[in-house]
Design a protein around this motif. Structure first.
Motif, PDB file in Angstrom:
ATOM      1  N   GLN A 152      97.005  32.214 -42.040  1.00 45.04           N
ATOM      2  CA  GLN A 152      98.129  31.660 -42.793  1.00 45.04           C
ATOM      3  C   GLN A 152      98.850  32.747 -43.592  1.00 45.04           C
ATOM      4  OE1 GLN A 152      97.070  28.680 -45.685  1.00 45.04           O
ATOM      5  NE2 GLN A 152      99.184  27.990 -45.940  1.00 45.04           N
ATOM      6  N   THR A 153      98.086  33.634 -44.209  1.00 43.21           N
ATOM      7  CA  THR A 153      98.697  34.723 -44.972  1.00 43.21           C
ATOM      8  C   THR A 153      99.452  35.669 -44.058  1.00 43.21           C
ATOM      9  OG1 THR A 153      96.964  34.610 -46.663  1.00 43.21           O
ATOM     10  CG2 THR A 153      98.257  36.642 -46.544  1.00 43.21           C
ATOM     11  N   LEU A 154      98.873  36.004 -42.918  1.00 40.41           N
ATOM     12  CA  LEU A 154      99.566  36.863 -41.952  1.00 40.41           C
ATOM     13  C   LEU A 154     100.879  36.224 -41.512  1.00 40.41           C
ATOM     14  CD1 LEU A 154      96.635  38.085 -39.680  1.00 40.41           C
ATOM     15  CD2 LEU A 154      97.890  39.420 -41.379  1.00 40.41           C
ATOM     16  N   GLN A 155     100.859  34.922 -41.278  1.00 44.91           N
ATOM     17  CA  GLN A 155     102.066  34.223 -40.843  1.00 44.91           C
ATOM     18  C   GLN A 155     103.115  34.206 -41.949  1.00 44.91           C
ATOM     19  OE1 GLN A 155     102.305  33.023 -37.655  1.00 44.91           O
ATOM     20  NE2 GLN A 155     104.461  32.536 -38.034  1.00 44.91           N
ATOM     21  N   ARG A 156     102.702  34.001 -43.185  1.00 47.55           N
ATOM     22  CA  ARG A 156     103.655  33.988 -44.308  1.00 47.55           C
ATOM     23  C   ARG A 156     104.278  35.362 -44.512  1.00 47.55           C
ATOM     24  NH1 ARG A 156     101.158  31.259 -49.546  1.00 47.55           N
ATOM     25  NH2 ARG A 156     103.304  31.632 -50.250  1.00 47.55           N
ATOM     26  N   LEU A 157     103.497  36.412 -44.354  1.00 48.99           N
ATOM     27  CA  LEU A 157     104.049  37.761 -44.458  1.00 48.99           C
ATOM     28  C   LEU A 157     105.038  38.019 -43.329  1.00 48.99           C
ATOM     29  CD1 LEU A 157     100.793  39.706 -45.334  1.00 48.99           C
ATOM     30  CD2 LEU A 157     102.778  39.475 -46.818  1.00 48.99           C
ATOM     31  N   LYS A 158     104.690  37.587 -42.138  1.00 51.24           N
ATOM     32  CA  LYS A 158     105.557  37.760 -40.977  1.00 51.24           C
ATOM     33  C   LYS A 158     106.891  37.058 -41.171  1.00 51.24           C
ATOM     34  CE  LYS A 158     105.923  36.372 -36.117  1.00 51.24           C
ATOM     35  NZ  LYS A 158     105.279  35.643 -35.012  1.00 51.24           N
ATOM     36  N   GLU A 159     106.851  35.854 -41.697  1.00 52.00           N
ATOM     37  CA  GLU A 159     108.064  35.041 -41.823  1.00 52.00           C
ATOM     38  C   GLU A 159     108.900  35.390 -43.052  1.00 52.00           C
ATOM     39  OE1 GLU A 159     106.579  31.078 -41.844  1.00 52.00           O
ATOM     40  OE2 GLU A 159     106.158  31.046 -39.675  1.00 52.00           O
ATOM     41  N   GLY A 160     108.258  35.850 -44.125  1.00 51.19           N
ATOM     42  CA  GLY A 160     108.978  36.017 -45.382  1.00 51.19           C
ATOM     43  C   GLY A 160     109.334  37.432 -45.775  1.00 51.19           C
ATOM     44  N   TYR A 161     108.700  38.433 -45.123  1.00 51.76           N
ATOM     45  CA  TYR A 161     108.890  39.813 -45.569  1.00 51.76           C
ATOM     46  C   TYR A 161     109.101  40.720 -44.356  1.00 51.76           C
ATOM     47  CZ  TYR A 161     107.168  37.734 -49.828  1.00 51.76           C
ATOM     48  OH  TYR A 161     107.012  36.910 -50.924  1.00 51.76           O
ATOM     49  N   PRO A 162     110.346  41.004 -44.018  1.00 53.64           N
ATOM     50  CA  PRO A 162     110.646  41.747 -42.786  1.00 53.64           C
ATOM     51  C   PRO A 162     110.117  43.176 -42.761  1.00 53.64           C
ATOM     52  CG  PRO A 162     112.625  41.458 -44.128  1.00 53.64           C
ATOM     53  CD  PRO A 162     111.576  40.574 -44.711  1.00 53.64           C
ATOM     54  N   THR A 163     109.829  43.774 -43.918  1.00 58.13           N
ATOM     55  CA  THR A 163     109.304  45.138 -43.908  1.00 58.13           C
ATOM     56  C   THR A 163     107.774  45.170 -43.900  1.00 58.13           C
ATOM     57  OG1 THR A 163     109.360  45.324 -46.331  1.00 58.13           O
ATOM     58  CG2 THR A 163     111.343  46.009 -45.113  1.00 58.13           C
ATOM     59  N   ALA A 164     107.137  44.007 -43.918  1.00 53.32           N
ATOM     60  CA  ALA A 164     105.680  43.945 -43.917  1.00 53.32           C
ATOM     61  C   ALA A 164     105.115  44.498 -42.611  1.00 53.32           C
ATOM     62  CB  ALA A 164     105.209  42.506 -44.119  1.00 53.32           C
ATOM     63  N   SER A 165     104.000  45.201 -42.716  1.00 55.49           N
ATOM     64  CA  SER A 165     103.375  45.773 -41.530  1.00 55.49           C
ATOM     65  C   SER A 165     101.938  46.159 -41.869  1.00 55.49           C
ATOM     66  CB  SER A 165     104.163  46.992 -41.040  1.00 55.49           C
ATOM     67  OG  SER A 165     103.696  47.425 -39.786  1.00 55.49           O
ATOM     68  N   TRP A 166     101.220  46.625 -40.857  1.00 56.19           N
ATOM     69  CA  TRP A 166      99.829  47.024 -41.045  1.00 56.19           C
ATOM     70  C   TRP A 166      99.566  48.338 -40.329  1.00 56.19           C
ATOM     71  CZ3 TRP A 166      96.933  44.284 -44.406  1.00 56.19           C
ATOM     72  CH2 TRP A 166      97.394  42.987 -44.712  1.00 56.19           C
ATOM     73  N   ALA A 167      98.673  49.135 -40.882  1.00 56.33           N
ATOM     74  CA  ALA A 167      98.336  50.437 -40.299  1.00 56.33           C
ATOM     75  C   ALA A 167      97.341  50.264 -39.159  1.00 56.33           C
ATOM     76  CB  ALA A 167      97.781  51.367 -41.375  1.00 56.33           C
ATOM     77  N   LEU A 168      97.784  49.535 -38.147  1.00 55.63           N
ATOM     78  CA  LEU A 168      97.021  49.318 -36.927  1.00 55.63           C
ATOM     79  C   LEU A 168      97.955  49.580 -35.751  1.00 55.63           C
ATOM     80  CD1 LEU A 168      95.192  45.993 -37.853  1.00 55.63           C
ATOM     81  CD2 LEU A 168      94.137  48.258 -37.711  1.00 55.63           C
ATOM     82  N   TRP A 169      97.548  50.431 -34.852  1.00 52.83           N
ATOM     83  CA  TRP A 169      98.340  50.757 -33.673  1.00 52.83           C
ATOM     84  C   TRP A 169      97.470  50.657 -32.427  1.00 52.83           C
ATOM     85  CZ3 TRP A 169      98.553  53.438 -38.279  1.00 52.83           C
ATOM     86  CH2 TRP A 169      99.801  53.500 -38.915  1.00 52.83           C
ATOM     87  N   SER A 170      98.096  50.292 -31.311  1.00 51.70           N
ATOM     88  CA  SER A 170      97.347  50.190 -30.062  1.00 51.70           C
ATOM     89  C   SER A 170      97.011  51.586 -29.534  1.00 51.70           C
ATOM     90  CB  SER A 170      98.169  49.427 -29.017  1.00 51.70           C
ATOM     91  OG  SER A 170      99.312  50.168 -28.636  1.00 51.70           O
ATOM     92  N   PRO A 171      95.985  51.707 -28.691  1.00 54.56           N
ATOM     93  CA  PRO A 171      95.589  53.024 -28.174  1.00 54.56           C
ATOM     94  C   PRO A 171      96.674  53.727 -27.373  1.00 54.56           C
ATOM     95  CG  PRO A 171      93.850  51.416 -27.820  1.00 54.56           C
ATOM     96  CD  PRO A 171      95.049  50.645 -28.280  1.00 54.56           C
ATOM     97  N   THR A 172      97.625  52.950 -26.801  1.00 59.31           N
ATOM     98  CA  THR A 172      98.663  53.544 -25.960  1.00 59.31           C
ATOM     99  C   THR A 172      99.970  53.807 -26.703  1.00 59.31           C
ATOM    100  OG1 THR A 172      99.315  51.345 -25.199  1.00 59.31           O
ATOM    101  CG2 THR A 172      97.725  52.562 -23.843  1.00 59.31           C
ATOM    102  N   PHE A 173     100.056  53.453 -27.988  1.00 62.36           N
ATOM    103  CA  PHE A 173     101.270  53.709 -28.767  1.00 62.36           C
ATOM    104  C   PHE A 173     101.520  55.212 -28.842  1.00 62.36           C
ATOM    105  CE2 PHE A 173     103.231  54.827 -32.854  1.00 62.36           C
ATOM    106  CZ  PHE A 173     104.354  54.035 -32.834  1.00 62.36           C
ATOM    107  N   PRO A 174     102.762  55.696 -28.636  1.00 66.67           N
ATOM    108  CA  PRO A 174     104.029  54.975 -28.412  1.00 66.67           C
ATOM    109  C   PRO A 174     104.492  54.999 -26.949  1.00 66.67           C
ATOM    110  CG  PRO A 174     104.498  57.189 -29.138  1.00 66.67           C
ATOM    111  CD  PRO A 174     102.999  57.117 -28.954  1.00 66.67           C
ATOM    112  N   GLU A 175     103.581  54.993 -26.012  1.00 64.17           N
ATOM    113  CA  GLU A 175     103.938  55.086 -24.599  1.00 64.17           C
ATOM    114  C   GLU A 175     104.635  53.813 -24.116  1.00 64.17           C
ATOM    115  OE1 GLU A 175     100.373  55.973 -22.467  1.00 64.17           O
ATOM    116  OE2 GLU A 175      99.871  57.705 -23.733  1.00 64.17           O
ATOM    117  N   ASP A 176     105.393  53.941 -23.023  1.00 61.02           N
ATOM    118  CA  ASP A 176     106.066  52.780 -22.427  1.00 61.02           C
ATOM    119  C   ASP A 176     105.047  51.695 -22.094  1.00 61.02           C
ATOM    120  OD1 ASP A 176     108.468  54.052 -22.622  1.00 61.02           O
ATOM    121  OD2 ASP A 176     108.534  54.707 -20.523  1.00 61.02           O
ATOM    122  N   GLY A 177     105.405  50.453 -22.437  1.00 60.44           N
ATOM    123  CA  GLY A 177     104.535  49.330 -22.139  1.00 60.44           C
ATOM    124  C   GLY A 177     103.472  49.058 -23.184  1.00 60.44           C
ATOM    125  N   CYS A 178     103.486  49.805 -24.285  1.00 65.52           N
ATOM    126  CA  CYS A 178     102.481  49.591 -25.320  1.00 65.52           C
ATOM    127  C   CYS A 178     102.722  48.261 -26.034  1.00 65.52           C
ATOM    128  CB  CYS A 178     102.464  50.738 -26.321  1.00 65.52           C
ATOM    129  SG  CYS A 178     103.969  50.911 -27.311  1.00 65.52           S
TER     130      CYS A 178
END
Length: 217
Positions: A4-30
């Motif tokens: 619920q908190t993740l969803q509220r941050l997503k909907e209410g705060y456009p600059t919200a983010s987390w220091a989690l990246w996928s292993p393939t970032f920033p390659e095409d298709g990541c």
């Protein structure tokens, strides 16, 4: 961190983010190229997030197509891959990331934070609902605006880090100024020092058994 908190941050705060990246970032298709996939990626790793640690920059340089994509652009001009490497290597992976100002502008010299921006930022911290906060600021105006709000007293740490501590409604609030993470102008020369600053702060933050203000004064 609940859904619920993740969803509220997503909907209410456009600059919200987390220091989690996928292993393939920033390659095409990541994963970062798909807003819904990125949200699910974070949601499925909510046990890895560390909301008491906040990485705070000034403002988004371009419009973001979706929530949680701040600091996750695959555009090479943003150098978010470099930022990811600095954060991960320092041990701060999983931290909450956002901007103090939501107004978009490529030139940080034209962006002036206001007391209203601080209140908007503190609303996000209230949603995160932690018993203490360590806020790492990447630009001087960000640090100074928070310092003014809390009437903080600056002192110096190693590696030219500036810091102040405050009591925010009974919650310990520790704030730090480090070098900016861009790769242009004078900032390019500071990248190596920024790595040292973040590694030092990670050690200091995670090495402290308590979070009372007296431990940091």
């Amino acid at each position: 961190m609940d859904d619920q908190t993740l969803q509220r941050l997503k909907e209410g705060y456009p600059t919200a983010s987390w220091a989690l990246w996928s292993p393939t970032f920033p390659e095409d298709g990541c994963i970062e190229e798909d807003p819904e996939e990125l949200f699910e990626f974070v949601r499925n790793r909510k046990e890895q997030v560390r909301p008491s640690i906040v990485l705070l920059s000034l403002n988004p340089s371009t419009h973001m197509p979706a929530s949680f994509e701040n600091f996750h652009s695959t555009d090479p001009t943003h150098r978010n891959d470099q930022f990811r490497d600095i954060v991960v290597d320092s041990g701060l992976e999983g931290a909450y990331m956002t901007d103090l100002v939501e107004r978009v502008g490529a030139d940080s010299q034209e962006i002036e934070p206001t007391p209203d921006d601080v209140q908007h930022f503190l609303e996000q911290l209230e949603l995160l609902d932690q018993d203490h906060y360590h806020v790492i600021c990447f630009l001087e105006p960000v640090y100074q605006e928070l310092k003014a709000h809390f009437n903080g007293k600056t002192r110096s740490l190693q590696h030219e880090i500036l810091t102040f501590s405050a009591d925010w409604n009974g919650t310990p609030f520790h704030c730090y100024r480090v070098w900016f993470h861009a790769n242009w102008g004078t900032n390019r020369e500071k990248i190596a020092e920024l790595r040292k600053q973040l590694s030092y702060l990670h050690s200091k933050i995670t090495g402290s058994e308590t979070t009372t203000l007296s431990d940091w004064e």
